[in-house]
Design an enzyme around this catalytic site. Sequence first.
Site, PDB file in Angstrom:
ATOM      1  N   ASP A 421       0.848  -1.185   0.000  1.00 52.42           N
ATOM      2  CA  ASP A 421       0.000   0.000   0.000  1.00 52.42           C
ATOM      3  C   ASP A 421       0.888   1.241   0.000  1.00 52.42           C
ATOM      4  OD1 ASP A 421      -2.360  -1.360   0.022  1.00 52.42           O
ATOM      5  OD2 ASP A 421      -2.616  -1.308   2.186  1.00 52.42           O
ATOM      6  N   ASP A 752      -4.705  -3.033   5.024  1.00 54.80           N
ATOM      7  CA  ASP A 752      -5.215  -2.461   6.264  1.00 54.80           C
ATOM      8  C   ASP A 752      -6.727  -2.502   6.369  1.00 54.80           C
ATOM      9  OD1 ASP A 752      -5.824  -0.634   4.346  1.00 54.80           O
ATOM     10  OD2 ASP A 752      -4.730   1.049   5.241  1.00 54.80           O
ATOM     11  N   ASP A 756      -9.349  -6.140   2.351  1.00 51.84           N
ATOM     12  CA  ASP A 756      -8.019  -6.662   2.002  1.00 51.84           C
ATOM     13  C   ASP A 756      -7.830  -8.096   2.489  1.00 51.84           C
ATOM     14  OD1 ASP A 756      -7.048  -4.417   0.687  1.00 51.84           O
ATOM     15  OD2 ASP A 756      -6.441  -3.454   2.552  1.00 51.84           O
TER      16      ASP A 756
END
Length: 841
Positions: A421, A752, A756
């Site tokens: 990310d 997070d 996901d």
Amino acid sequence: MYRKSIDMTQNVAGSKYGVSKEQLRRLMDARGHDGLQRLQEEFGSVEDVCHRLHSHPTEGIGNSPEELELRREAFGVNQIQPKAPATFLQLVLRALKDTTLIVLQVAAILSIVLSFFHAEDSVAHSAPDDPSKAAVDEKEEQAPPWIEGVAILVAVVVVVLVTAFNDYSKERQFRGLQSKIEHDHFFSVMRARNILQVPISEILVGDICQIKYGDMLPADGLLIQGSDLKVDESSLTGESDHVTKSETTDPLLFSGTTVMEGSGRMVVTGVGVNSQAGIIMTLLGATDKSKESKEKGSVKVQNEEKSNKSVLQLKLTKLALQIGYAGSAIALLTIVILVVKFSVKTYVLEKRKFSVKHINSFVHFFIIGVTVLVVAVPEGLPLAVTISLAFSVKKMMKDNNLVRHLDACETMGNATTICSDKTGTLTTNRMTVVAANVASTMYRTLPKYEALPSNVAELIVLAICINTNYTSKVVPSDNPGELPKQIGNKTECALLGFVMDLGRNYQTLRNAYPEDKFVKVFTFNSARKSMSTVVSLGTGGFRIFTKGASEIVVKRCAYILNKQGEVTRLSMEEQKRLEKDVIDRMASEGLRTIGIAYRDFVPFEGKMNQMRISKTPDWEEEDAIVSNLTLLGILGVEDPVREEVPDAIRLCERAGVTVRMVTGDNVNTARSIATKCGILKPGHDGLVIDSKEFNQRIRDEKGEVSQRLLDQVWPRLRVLARSSPQDKYILVKGIINSKSGTASQVVAVTGDGTNDGPALKMADVGFAMGITGTDVAKEACDIVLTDDNFSSIVKAVMWGRNVYDSISKFLQFQLTVNVVAVTIAFVSICIISDTPLKTSD
């Protein structure tokens, strides 16, 4: 409806509350409509339950130590005592069940017993040139006959004690890690009118908890106020469909379930063993209080241990078994050779009859065979692997890697790809508004409130204060001189900081618009990429505020405010100009762009951007409601790259690990950040695409994902922008299943959010963010990054490779010793009918 009266004097002994934990437990046993009916019959409403618990729906409970202690005594604590760990004695008994050790024990006992079974004339009647008997005679001259059996038992005791102690230490270590996870996990509760972050173990019955998208509920409760709340109850019911929760239809919320959409407030009614999760764990025998289902409990423990075995451990166990089989074959061949040589010499050549005295020789042959077997089996290999892994896990903890699955430690040593990310991992996650386009005017430095048209300034402040989660706050730092502390969603905190920079107090406006007065909330999720809140105008009309990804918000706008604050139409050409001159330009500078807009619904003829209504709109028609908006402004939010990230990425490249950025930001922002990080380099042909182009490239004519097409994309892919959780899952699965390269890919993924979870599960190693990650992400991951920092992932790779290096060195040493020892033993047996190695060696 009939309402059952409850005698307020029939409470728990010594309790001042108007309801007992047993009554609350019976209430939470129901589901859906039955639960609502039971609530209405026995208590009346959720507010009545709050009253009996001496809890205020908006102010919470008191925060004095005396009151908190009273609640603990009356309703218990939010802790479920785990099943007692195996004692050291149980681990010793478990170690004694090893097949090799059983063989050694049998051999030792036989050796000791038979050492005392000697006939006085055993030597006299033996052949003078009997090598086996000569070896026995030599032993009798040098040491007592029982010494070898005792030596074997001593060796067994040492191995058992070392193994048991290692298992005991490992179990204590992992229980400590689990305890740290529980104590480091905080939840937002309202106490004495203040929002506090308390550990989940300190949540009490009567607490008012603020729940939001992604939370795993830590206790049972009743919904006081909710906005578009949907909960995944599959952990309790097995049903995958999300359950809609509201105060009027289904207010019952259960521990262990996950909030998939929306937000709200609930009053806690059950904690610890009195919650639904606690009741189930007790029934399964997984708690200390459970006395039933012991066999099921033991099976569960064995299964957990089995699942904790890593790929490397399984390979080494297989190797040890193969060596063991080879050693057993050589040992059996050794015994056969010795027995045949002795039998031919004694019974054929010397023509002697079988005597009980010869049993000693056969036992000695058996002991020699066991010696060969023991030498062949690498006893220390499993122990070395465990010690190496445990050492690395301990070191990784100091490097902000909380390892939840043991195999993840070594798997990271083979990682070839890291899909990371952007926000919070590659960047600091300390967001600030640094540029703004408000009322068709571009501001490179933040404007003053007075510099904006009065109506625009008022609207944009109101839009930010109301249309953000109320759990997001900016509070003064504990240390004077430091920047204010951002609590909650960092992007929303940046917007609140913008309001504060304009000289306005966001909390004052929030107090004027409490959450329970909201008409409708369309919460942020990965599909919407925006959040909208509907409030009443007090004249029979409504106003909806929307914020989200700027290009998405702009496309939903039909109007814009000009420099004088007047409403003008926003044409398609003007939308494209905004996207090119404002959004793309901000994004190219590495700024995340947030669009802010509104729309009015009024019961009279108003301005051209106000929609006339004759009745309350159907708020479930989201596409119709969140359309024809009026654009207030576009804000540029900066999230600086972490200082240590460029060096960490260069280190990854030298180690042969490719870093790919998978982000929800637009292409230009993602490209800018990737360049600053070093993921993209001038002159390299790294591919930067968004979700739309990604799906066009990898899907065939039928719209299905093609592995062949995906193999043409992922090797050059460096940045995937505007990605959804599904895109991340497809990418990770495609890289893992790819056959395009000479070697298989080992993929690590960071995540997070709740959505996901599938990608984290699919990845070889899943990293969840310890600070910003949701409970679902942490549950699905293998390693928790306690500092949300990319450099910690690089340290995990380092320690994973350290495990491989350590084990390969030990394996080289162990196998060298074993092969040489077995060869010496076997050759000696074939030549002199004895071995220089003893079992005790």
